[in-house]
Design a protein around this motif. Structure first.
Motif: not given
Length: 323
Positions: A61-70, A144-150, A157-167
Motif C-alpha cells: 500500500a506504500l507509494p511505489a516507484g521504479h529504479l533501474t540499476a545495474v 537503499v531501495f526496498l523492492a517487491h517487484g522486478m 521466490a528465488r529473487h527475494g519475494h516478498p521484499l528485498r533490499a536493493v543497494v
C-alpha cells in the motif's frame, strides 16, 4: 571524453538494456527460504522512537516507484580476487528505505542499519545463521531501495519475494533478499557475512574493509567467446559500469593500441552504459579487450585483478569470406 565528445553518445537503450528475469543470475548461501506471504512481516526496530511492523498488504500500500540499476555479484567469498562479471540491469519496483526510517525516527545513538533475511541455516561450519548485512545509517537512508517487484512483475521466490533490499552502486551481497528485519544499532554487527567474509584490503592498506562499492568494469558482449564471424567490418559491443559514471571505454584489437569506443552517457539512474566500436578485420584468429575509466579516475587494471580488462577471443575463418 565527455557529453560533448563524439565518443560519448546519448543513451539509446536497446532491447537488452534491461535483463530478462529468466536470464538473471541466482545466488544464495543457505538456499531459498519457504515464506508464507500471508504471515510474513517486516519489522523496523532497535534504536528507533517508533518500532514498526508491516505485513505484505501494508508494504504494497506504500507509494511505489521504479529504479533501474545495474546489479553485480561480487563472487565467491572464498575467492574474493576471482572475477565473475555476473552482472545484470534490472528495473525494480518498490520504495525508498527512507520512507520507513523517517516513520520509525532513528534515535541519536543510531549509526548503522542491519538488514536480516529469512534465509537461515549453516555455512562454513557455523549453524543457526541468518543472512545479515549492514550499512552506515546515512548511506542506507540515502541509497537503499526496498523492492517487491522486478521488470514489471512481482518478485519471484528465488529473487527475494516478498521484499528485498536493493543497494545501487554496491555489490549484490549488500542487497539482502527475503527481508524480515531492519535493525538500527550503534555498532556494526560481528557476523560471518559482515566482518569475516565479504571484506577486502585495498592496495597499500592493512585494514580489511567491507565489500561495498562496485569496481569500474566492462564486459564485451559481442562477439561471443570463440565465435566464428565473417571477415570484414564488424561492430564490437558491450556494457560498462561503476560506482559512478563511466566516462571512457577503450578497446584493443589483437594487442594493438587502445582505441576510444562510442560510449552511452549515463542517464539519471545507476544503470550500465553501452559501448561500441566498428573495425574491419581480416581472416584469422582475433582478440579484443575492453578497458573502462570512471569519473573517479579509476581504470580497469591489467590481468590479475578481479575487475581486470575483459578479453574475448574469436575468429574470422577464410572459408566464410564474403563473395
Amino acid at each position: 571524453s565527455g557529453p560533448g565528445d563524439p565518443s560519448h553518445a546519448d543513451p539509446a537503450p536497446g532491447p537488452d538494456f534491461v535483463t530478462p528475469v529468466d536470464n538473471l543470475f541466482v545466488r544464495s548461501h543457505m538456499g531459498v527460504p519457504e515464506i508464507d506471504a500471508d504471515t510474513w512481516t517486516l519489522t523496523v526496530e532497535g534504536l528507533v522512537e517508533r518500532p514498526l511492523r508491516l505485513d505484505l498488504p501494508a508494504v504494497l500500500a506504500l507509494p511505489a516507484g521504479h529504479l533501474t540499476a545495474v546489479h553485480e555479484c561480487f563472487g565467491s567469498p572464498f575467492r574474493p580476487d576471482v572475477p565473475t562479471r555476473a552482472v545484470t540491469n534490472v528495473e525494480w519496483t518498490g520504495f525508498p528505505l527512507a520512507a520507513l526510517l523517517d516513520r520509525a525516527a532513528p534515535l541519536p545513538a543510531a549509526r548503522h542499519v542491519v538488514f536480516e533475511g529469512a534465509d537461515t541455516g549453516s555455512f562454513h561450519g557455523e549453524d543457526g545463521l541468518s543472512y545479515v548485512k549492514d550499512l552506515p545509517l546515512e548511506t542506507a537512508h540515502r541509497a537503499v531501495f526496498l523492492a517487491h517487484g522486478m521488470n514489471g512483475a512481482p518478485l519471484r521466490a528465488r529473487h527475494g519475494h516478498p521484499l528485498r533490499a536493493v543497494v545501487p552502486r554496491m555489490f549484490g551481497t549488500n542487497s539482502v533478499k527475503w527481508l524480515t528485519r531492519i535493525v538500527l544499532t550503534d555498532e556494526r554487527p560481528e557476523h560471518l557475512f559482515t566482518t569475516t567474509f565479504y571484506t577486502r584490503t585495498p592496495p597499500g592498506e592493512d585494514t580489511p574493509r567491507p565489500v561495498r562499492e562496485v569496481d569500474v568494469n566492462s564486459k564485451i558482449l559481442s562477439p561471443a567467446p570463440d565465435a566464428e564471424l565473417l571477415p570484414g567490418t564488424l561492430t564490437f559491443r558491450g556494457r560498462a559500469w561503476s560506482a559512478t559514471e563511466v566516462t571512457r571505454v577503450e578497446l584493443s584489437v589483437d594487442g594493438g593500441p587502445w582505441e576510444p569506443a562510442t560510449l552511452d552517457a549515463l542517464g539519471a539512474e545507476p544503470t550500465w552504459q553501452g559501448f561500441s566500436l566498428r573495425r574491419t578485420l581480416r581472416p584469422g584468429p582475433h582478440t579484443v579487450r575492453s578497458r573502462a575509466t570512471d569519473t573517479a579516475g579509476r581504470v580497469q587494471p591489467p590481468p590479475g585483478a578481479r575487475n581486470s580488462v575483459h578479453e574475448v577471443s574469436f575468429s574470422c575463418p577464410s572459408h566464410v569470406l564474403r563473395g
